[in-house]
Scaffold this active site. Structure first.
Site, PDB file in Angstrom:
ATOM      1  N   GLU A  98     -12.153  -9.428 -35.336  1.00  0.00           N
ATOM      2  CA  GLU A  98     -11.371  -8.655 -36.300  1.00  0.00           C
ATOM      3  C   GLU A  98     -10.061  -8.121 -35.697  1.00  0.00           C
ATOM      4  OE1 GLU A  98     -14.883  -7.058 -39.202  1.00  0.00           O
ATOM      5  OE2 GLU A  98     -14.550  -5.893 -37.393  1.00  0.00           O
ATOM      6  N   HIS A 140      -9.736  -3.612 -32.398  1.00  0.00           N
ATOM      7  CA  HIS A 140     -10.687  -2.491 -32.226  1.00  0.00           C
ATOM      8  C   HIS A 140     -10.288  -1.607 -31.039  1.00  0.00           C
ATOM      9  CE1 HIS A 140     -13.601  -3.537 -35.341  1.00  0.00           C
ATOM     10  NE2 HIS A 140     -13.375  -4.802 -35.041  1.00  0.00           N
ATOM     11  N   ASP A 194     -14.125   1.253 -29.319  1.00  0.00           N
ATOM     12  CA  ASP A 194     -13.681   0.814 -30.642  1.00  0.00           C
ATOM     13  C   ASP A 194     -12.541   1.724 -31.076  1.00  0.00           C
ATOM     14  OD1 ASP A 194     -13.657  -0.388 -33.324  1.00  0.00           O
ATOM     15  OD2 ASP A 194     -15.617  -1.157 -32.750  1.00  0.00           O
TER      16      ASP A 194
HETATM   17  C1  ACM Z   1     -18.443  -7.503 -35.879  1.00  0.00           C
HETATM   18  O1  ACM Z   1     -19.357  -7.203 -36.660  1.00  0.00           O
HETATM   19  N1  ACM Z   1     -17.188  -7.158 -36.132  1.00  0.00           N
HETATM   20  C2  ACM Z   1     -18.713  -8.223 -34.665  1.00  0.00           C
END
Ligand code: ACM
Length: 544
Positions: free
Chosen positions: A318, A251, A180
């Site tokens: 995201e 991420h 991440d």
């Molecule tokens: C997530 O909670 N961004 C998969």
């Protein structure tokens, strides 16, 4: 029936009684039929130390017998088992080795909470089992928990412990969120800077990103490839599949901090990006270049060599599109590939790796954002922003894992009020999780069959150590395990009072295991953390 019988978690499909209870003692032999050696080793290594019983190999009267009965699979599927306590002894039959293993887990629960310790605490030399016949099988084949080891690293020991905790609840997937913005946790031999640089951050935001508090100590860590081989081997013996997640194209700031050429260098100075020290959705995403694809192919080549899981999770969640909008290189890629827009570019990434994985006999899983811009043909969807993504994917003929954040995000607080350690997100109580239904009623039978399972997700922005993770995960994972394994009625008809009664016995098991769960009456004094800001969520009740 004894208390122990009625305390089984998750609840078995059918339970009946026989007239013969059995007592195990130092002479009780363990008769492991063909294909059950690993289960026998597990039983001796867990129940042995707790009880002090040696369980020597043998077939004498009163023996514990393990056997594979493939016929059991016909009615109840490959993980079915039958456990019988009668005049002959204890017999655990499974449709497969996995079935025998789940039966052995039930056997351990029948022995009582002290069977969950690591050394005997009583001077009893005999362990009584009630006379029962249990026939059992899981509802779903994917019964998972995500552990985010990127936001806060969990040392290997803790991961092995969580594998045991999952298996004790008959859960069979550990989704390891390995990368991440805030950390890269997997040694990749081709790219040593991923862990030399990407595994460490200088400091960490305490609580919500708007909080003024920082932990100024550096944080990090990673698993060596030998660690991962051990984790996978340990999980395999316990019939838990470790599904690795390498999150792309968002991420990814930790990877970009280690290898700045992975970022959108025509938009920002990626060479000055650190491993991120705070929380939220990060704008620094991967550049859609041939170099990025080649880099991640090499990463994934090592990932596939380490993780035998058919499913490989590539994130896809995201991913802000601002840098791609501003990047002439990204725009040139959109034009060259004939893509509609930046959503198409995200899809282009995922489709590339969907093909790449399929060519190697593996299957891609991604968060429901991978629907935007067109779903890759072989993709399985983890539906996290509610049920909608999962419904759309199932209707389009894709497999789905239901893990809606409104229901089964275990980082969210377990009660209202101000006492939760870091009160983030929705209030989701033990009862809420018990009433979680993974298959939404609007799906037809064929569409519902696409829901291969369900998963509870434990994100760790505000849980910096194992005790904090335990607090968020338990006792709610016990309720989740029941929804994943047992065939419960519709949510409104579930016997929550009965579940709470069985939980009384289960808390004793969790105590024996040393799990730092949230007690029903609320956090213990040392579990509170006054002053650390939580995270409000749009649509969620206000944090008081
Ligand atoms: C997530 O909670 N961004 C998969």
């Amino acid at each position: 029936m004894s208390d122990y019988e009625t305390d089984l978690i998750p609840a078995p499909r059918r339970i009946g009684t026989t007239t013969a209870s059995r007592t195990l003692d130092e002479h009780t032999a363990l008769d492991a039929g063909p294909g059950t050696d690993r289960v026998a080793r597990w039983l001796r290594a867990t129940v042995g130390p707790a009880t002090g019983l040696p369980l020597p190999p043998g077939t004498g009267p009163g023996r514990v017998r393990l056997a594979i009965r493939p016929g059991l699979a016909e009615e109840e599927g490959p993980e079915a088992y039958r456990l019988t306590v009668d005049e002959e002894g204890v017999t655990v039959e499974g449709a497969s080795e996995a079935g025998v293993f789940w039966g052995a887990q039930t056997f351990r629960q029948l022995l009582g909470p002290d069977a969950f310790r690591r050394a005997p605490v009583t001077d009893r030399s005999a362990w009584e089992l009630p006379g029962v016949v249990i026939e059992d099988a899981p509802r779903f084949r994917w019964r998972g928990m995500l552990l985010d080891v990127a936001r806060h690293f969990m040392p290997k020991d803790g991961v092995l412990r969580y594998i045991d905790l999952l298996a004790a609840h008959k859960l069979n997937v550990l989704h390891l969120h390995l990368t991440d913005d805030q950390g890269w946790r997997l040694e990749i031999e081709a790219f040593p800077r991923l862990t030399e640089v990407g595994a460490w951050r200088a400091r960490t935001k305490l609580g919500h990103r708007d909080s003024p508090l920082w932990d100024e100590r550096p944080h990090g860590g990673y698993y060596t490839q030998a660690d991962i081989r051990e984790i996978v081997a340990y999980a395999t013996e316990r019939h838990v599949t470790v599904v690795p997640e390498i999150d792309i194209p968002g991420h990814s700031q930790a990877a970009i901090a280690a290898y700045p050429e992975l970022g959108n260098t025509d938009v920002i100075d990626t060479a000055s990006l650190p491993v991120w020290d705070t929380w939220g959705v990060n704008p620094n995403v991967l550049a859609p270049t041939d170099n990025t694809l080649a880099f991640y192919e090499q990463v994934l080549t090592e990932v596939l060599a380490l993780f035998p899981s058919t499913y490989v999770h590539l994130g896809g969640d995201e991913c802000p599109k601002d840098q791609w909008q501003a990047s002439s290189a990204a725009q040139a890629r959109i034009a060259a590939e004939g893509l509609a827009d930046e959503d198409g570019l995200q899809s282009w990434f995922i489709r590339h790796f969907d093909r790449w994985l399929a060519a190697r006999g593996r299957r891609l899983v991604g968060w429901d954002e991978i629907l935007e811009g067109g779903l890759a043909p072989g993709a399985t969807v983890s539906s996290w922003r509610g049920y909608a993504g999962g419904i759309a994917a199932a209707r389009a003929g894709h497999d789905v894992i239901m893990c809606p954040e409104q229901q089964v995000y275990l980082d969210h607080r377990q009660a209202g009020g101000t006492e939760e350690p870091v009160p983030i997100g929705y209030v989701r109580t033990l009862e809420d999780v018990y009433r979680f239904e993974p298959v939404p009623p609007e799906l037809t039978g064929a569409e519902a069959a696409r829901v291969i399972g369900t998963q509870a997700n434990m994100w760790t922005e505000v849980t910096e150590n194992q005790a904090r993770v335990d607090y968020q995960v338990f006792p709610r994972l016990a309720a989740f395990a029941e929804t994943a394994w047992s065939r419960l009625p519709a949510p409104a008809d579930r016997d929550h009072a009965g579940f709470e009664r069985r939980m009384t016995g289960h808390y004793a098991r969790l105590d024996a295991l040393g799990v730092d769960y949230r007690p029903p009456a609320g956090p213990r004094p040392w579990q509170r953390r006054p002053g650390v800001l939580g995270r409000p969520i749009e649509g969620a009740p206000p944090i008081v």
